[in-house]
Design a protein around this motif. Structure first.
Motif, PDB file in Angstrom:
ATOM      1  N   VAL A 241     -21.087  29.575 207.346  1.00 33.37           N
ATOM      2  CA  VAL A 241     -20.273  30.703 207.785  1.00 33.37           C
ATOM      3  C   VAL A 241     -19.004  30.184 208.460  1.00 33.37           C
ATOM      4  O   VAL A 241     -19.065  29.306 209.326  1.00 33.37           O
ATOM      5  CB  VAL A 241     -21.069  31.586 208.769  1.00 33.37           C
ATOM      6  N   ASP A 242     -17.862  30.735 208.075  1.00 32.57           N
ATOM      7  CA  ASP A 242     -16.592  30.323 208.683  1.00 32.57           C
ATOM      8  C   ASP A 242     -16.324  31.203 209.908  1.00 32.57           C
ATOM      9  O   ASP A 242     -15.983  32.385 209.790  1.00 32.57           O
ATOM     10  CB  ASP A 242     -15.452  30.458 207.674  1.00 32.57           C
ATOM     11  N   LEU A 243     -16.481  30.626 211.084  1.00 36.07           N
ATOM     12  CA  LEU A 243     -16.233  31.348 212.328  1.00 36.07           C
ATOM     13  C   LEU A 243     -14.936  30.897 212.997  1.00 36.07           C
ATOM     14  O   LEU A 243     -14.724  31.160 214.182  1.00 36.07           O
ATOM     15  CB  LEU A 243     -17.416  31.165 213.289  1.00 36.07           C
ATOM     16  N   SER A 244     -14.091  30.228 212.247  1.00 36.07           N
ATOM     17  CA  SER A 244     -12.832  29.745 212.824  1.00 36.07           C
ATOM     18  C   SER A 244     -11.991  30.870 213.421  1.00 36.07           C
ATOM     19  O   SER A 244     -11.401  30.698 214.492  1.00 36.07           O
ATOM     20  CB  SER A 244     -12.027  28.975 211.773  1.00 36.07           C
ATOM     21  N   PRO A 245     -11.913  32.048 212.770  1.00 38.44           N
ATOM     22  CA  PRO A 245     -11.075  33.102 213.371  1.00 38.44           C
ATOM     23  C   PRO A 245     -11.722  33.759 214.591  1.00 38.44           C
ATOM     24  O   PRO A 245     -11.050  34.489 215.320  1.00 38.44           O
ATOM     25  CB  PRO A 245     -10.940  34.134 212.230  1.00 38.44           C
TER      26      PRO A 245
ATOM     27  N   LEU B  75     -26.711  26.634 214.199  1.00 40.50           N
ATOM     28  CA  LEU B  75     -27.131  27.608 215.206  1.00 40.50           C
ATOM     29  C   LEU B  75     -28.522  28.099 214.851  1.00 40.50           C
ATOM     30  O   LEU B  75     -28.746  28.600 213.748  1.00 40.50           O
ATOM     31  CB  LEU B  75     -26.155  28.789 215.267  1.00 40.50           C
ATOM     32  N   LYS B  76     -29.444  27.972 215.811  1.00 45.48           N
ATOM     33  CA  LYS B  76     -30.818  28.423 215.601  1.00 45.48           C
ATOM     34  C   LYS B  76     -31.141  29.464 216.671  1.00 45.48           C
ATOM     35  O   LYS B  76     -30.932  29.229 217.866  1.00 45.48           O
ATOM     36  CB  LYS B  76     -31.789  27.241 215.710  1.00 45.48           C
TER      37      LYS B  76
ATOM     38  N   LEU C 239     -25.729  27.550 209.346  1.00 53.28           N
ATOM     39  CA  LEU C 239     -24.664  26.559 209.461  1.00 53.28           C
ATOM     40  C   LEU C 239     -23.352  27.323 209.575  1.00 53.28           C
ATOM     41  O   LEU C 239     -23.129  28.299 208.850  1.00 53.28           O
ATOM     42  CB  LEU C 239     -24.624  25.637 208.241  1.00 53.28           C
ATOM     43  N   PHE C 240     -22.506  26.897 210.501  1.00 57.53           N
ATOM     44  CA  PHE C 240     -21.192  27.530 210.603  1.00 57.53           C
ATOM     45  C   PHE C 240     -20.148  26.464 210.904  1.00 57.53           C
ATOM     46  O   PHE C 240     -20.462  25.382 211.425  1.00 57.53           O
ATOM     47  CB  PHE C 240     -21.171  28.641 211.655  1.00 57.53           C
TER      48      PHE C 240
END
Length: 606
Positions: free
Chosen positions: A503-507, A558-559, A575-576
């Motif tokens: 997952v793209d959490l950059s923003p 992240l769990k 996974l991010f």
């Protein structure tokens, strides 16, 4: 003889003058118990409040001042006096993030609904949270760790916990007893020359429980000589045991907020009977507000009516008995003068005056249901049915109630019992009652540790894990209502944090996770790359992690593990990636061409 008569008149006038000034003298002496101007205002803003101590709330009196912060968060909060930070807490709902400072004069101050502590304290609390691997913490701090001076910066204001908007909750306590003291008795920089107000009066027949009748109401009118009951010089009652309650409010100068009153004293024929005073309250007894108000009337949508009599099961301590408990015993049919004096914390007073008369022919108050079975206060009361039992300890009731029970079958797939109703929420319960239910189905071994009892009524619900007692299921509850046992075999549900294998959490600036469960979440735990990660749960629903130095740029695991109240568990791993993010520039819009309208020429016919 004339000389003797004149001396008699002088003496009577002198005695009456003393009686007239006694309340003012007593009030002035009472205020001397509290150090004046010892505490400064905790913010550098114009001193204003939105709630005072004694304001009536659900299941409690408000225990301090709610200080205005100009409808903003992150205002600077300062220590009200010299001392040391003795305690710091972080709770879901309640105070949210709060600080307690102990002062050398034996008093403490509390500051609640804070956004952040000052940087040094914030760092210390964060270290303790990661050490305990827990977002909620209650920290007793060594005396020499964080000393403060009067006016030291301690925190930023906010709206954490049970706050419905930006403000600072401020309390003054006795350090030894932990009793909350009324801050307005300490010479706070607030002006108040406004008298309290009254709205309406209610009358009760105290031959019956206050919960088993509909009181008679009287509108009140404010006049130059005080409040009166319009067009009714004499209130007639068909009961020789009569009591009253009042809808009251107070206001500070320049404010339209309706606050709580400080005290109300009842007089019969100018003889004081009983008084309630909101000057010091222990949190252990604040739920006794439910004995001070007409709880049933309020629970059914009515206003707060404050009793001018002490309920039989009220052990809260706000009532001061003078000449009885406030139930007027009218032994004759003469008219008697009733006066009520209501004060605020600054000594501003208003009065209600009327006459009451016992008249056997007067209209009787509707006493509602009657029954031979009564649960009285001060007794252990037990209801026993073939598959339902309720145990009420001796302090559970404030006045007598008539137990009402109804049983109905249930076709809900997960239920393991019938539905059992015991009274309803309009009857207050002090502390807890124990409910026992016998299942109406055979319980498989795999379900025996997965059972709950759920209490519902109207829009409220509470769920407790059931404990086996022989063939019965047992749990404690703080309200009456509908009770039913269920098997909870469904694990909680965790929503996704985004799309894709990574997952793209950059923003994003934060991760928000809102787990759900059919009966309630018990535990939440998050780990980042195998290490505990602090998610906050300020409003008791969503769990929030705000990105900080513990999540450097890169790809992370992240769990999250969530457990419900019977031990069902759901675990998810994502996974991010998180990298510096620059929002794409918006494309310049092409200029909009204006539409040109050509008018046609017209020729007139000759």
């Amino acid at each position: 003889m004339l000389k003797y008569r004149l001396l008699q008149i002088v003496f009577v006038r002198y005695f009456l003058a003393i009686l007239l000034y006694l309340p003012a003298i007593a009030f002035a002496q009472d205020k001397k118990k509290y150090p004046q101007n010892y505490f400064r205002w905790p913010l550098n803003l114009k001193p204003e409040i939105v709630a005072n101590m004694g304001e009536l709330r659900s299941n409690h009196w408000h225990m301090g001042l709610d200080i205005r912060t100009d409808q903003k968060v992150d205002q600077l909060v300062y220590a009200a006096a010299e001392g040391y930070i003795a305690y710091v807490g972080i709770r879901a709902s309640s105070y949210g993030r709060f600080i307690i400072i102990n002062h050398p004069n034996g008093l403490s101050t509390l500051y609640g609904h804070l956004n952040d502590f000052n940087p040094v304290l914030e760092k210390y609390v964060t270290e303790q949270q990661y050490k305990e691997e827990s977002w909620p913490v209650e920290l007793t701090i060594p005396k020499d760790k964080f000393p403060v001076n009067k006016g030291s910066f301690i925190a930023y204001s906010g709206t954490t916990g049970g706050s419905q908007g930006p403000h600072v909750h401020f309390e003054i306590r006795d350090t030894k007893t932990d009793k909350c003291l009324n801050p307005l008795l300490f010479g706070m920089p607030l002006q108040d020359n406004v008298k309290p107000g009254m709205v309406k009066l209610a009358m009760y027949d105290r031959n019956y429980s206050v919960y088993e009748q509909s009181p008679k109401f009287f509108a009140l009118k404010n006049t130059d000589s005080g409040y009166i009951i319009p067009k009714m010089p004499v209130v007639k009652t068909a009961s020789q045991n009569t009591s009253f309650s009042l809808q009251l409010f107070d206001r500070m100068t320049g404010s339209n907020n309706q606050d709580g009153v400080y005290s109300a004293k009842l007089f019969l024929d100018n003889i004081p009977q009983v008084e309630f005073v909101i000057d010091s309250i222990d949190y252990n007894i604040t739920v006794y507000i439910n004995a001070q108000i007409d709880y049933k009337y309020n629970a059914n949508g009515g206003a707060y009516m404050q009793h001018l009599s002490k309920m039989p099961g009220d052990n809260g301590g706000v009532y001061h008995i003078i000449n009885g408990n406030g139930v007027l015993q009218l032994a004759d049919t003469n008219t008697h003068a009733v006066k009520v004096e209501v004060k605020d914390s600054y000594g501003n007073s208003c009065y209600l005056n009327f006459k009451v008369q016992y008249d056997p022919k007067a209209e009787k108050i509707n006493a509602g249901r009657t029954s031979k079975t009564i649960f009285p206060p001060g007794n252990i009361n037990v209801l026993e049915k073939p598959d339902f039992e309720a145990f009420l300890p001796e302090n559970a009731l404030y006045d007598s109630i008539i137990p009402f029970y109804y049983r109905s079958n249930s076709n809900i797939p997960s239920s393991v019992s019938a539905i059992h109703q015991l009274n309803d929420e309009s009857y207050p319960v002090h502390g807890n009652i124990t409910v026992r239910i016998k299942p109406d189905k055979i319980i498989p071994d795999s379900w025996k540790n997965k059972l709950v009892i759920k209490r519902t009524y109207r829009n409220s619900a509470s769920v407790k894990k059931a404990q086996w007692q022989g063939d019965w299921l047992s749990a404690d509850f703080g309200d009456f209502g509908y009770f039913q046992a269920f098997a909870d075999t469904e694990p909680p549900i965790l929503p996704e944090i985004g799309k894709g294998d990574t997952v793209d959490l950059s923003p994003a600036s934060r991760i928000i996770i809102t787990p759900t469960d059919n009966f309630g979440i018990k535990n939440f735990r998050a780990e980042l790359d195998g290490q505990w990660l602090r998610f906050t749960n300020d409003k008791s629903r969503s769990w929030i992690y705000i990105f900080d130095e513990r999540c450097p740029d890169g790809v992370h695991e992240l769990k999250v593990r969530v457990e419900d109240i019977v031990g069902n568990v759901t675990t998810k791993t994502w996974l991010f990636k998180k990298y510096p993010y620059t929002a794409p520039k918006k494309k310049a819009k092409a200029p909009v061409r204006k539409k040109v309208t050509v008018k046609k020429k017209t020729t007139k016919k000759k």
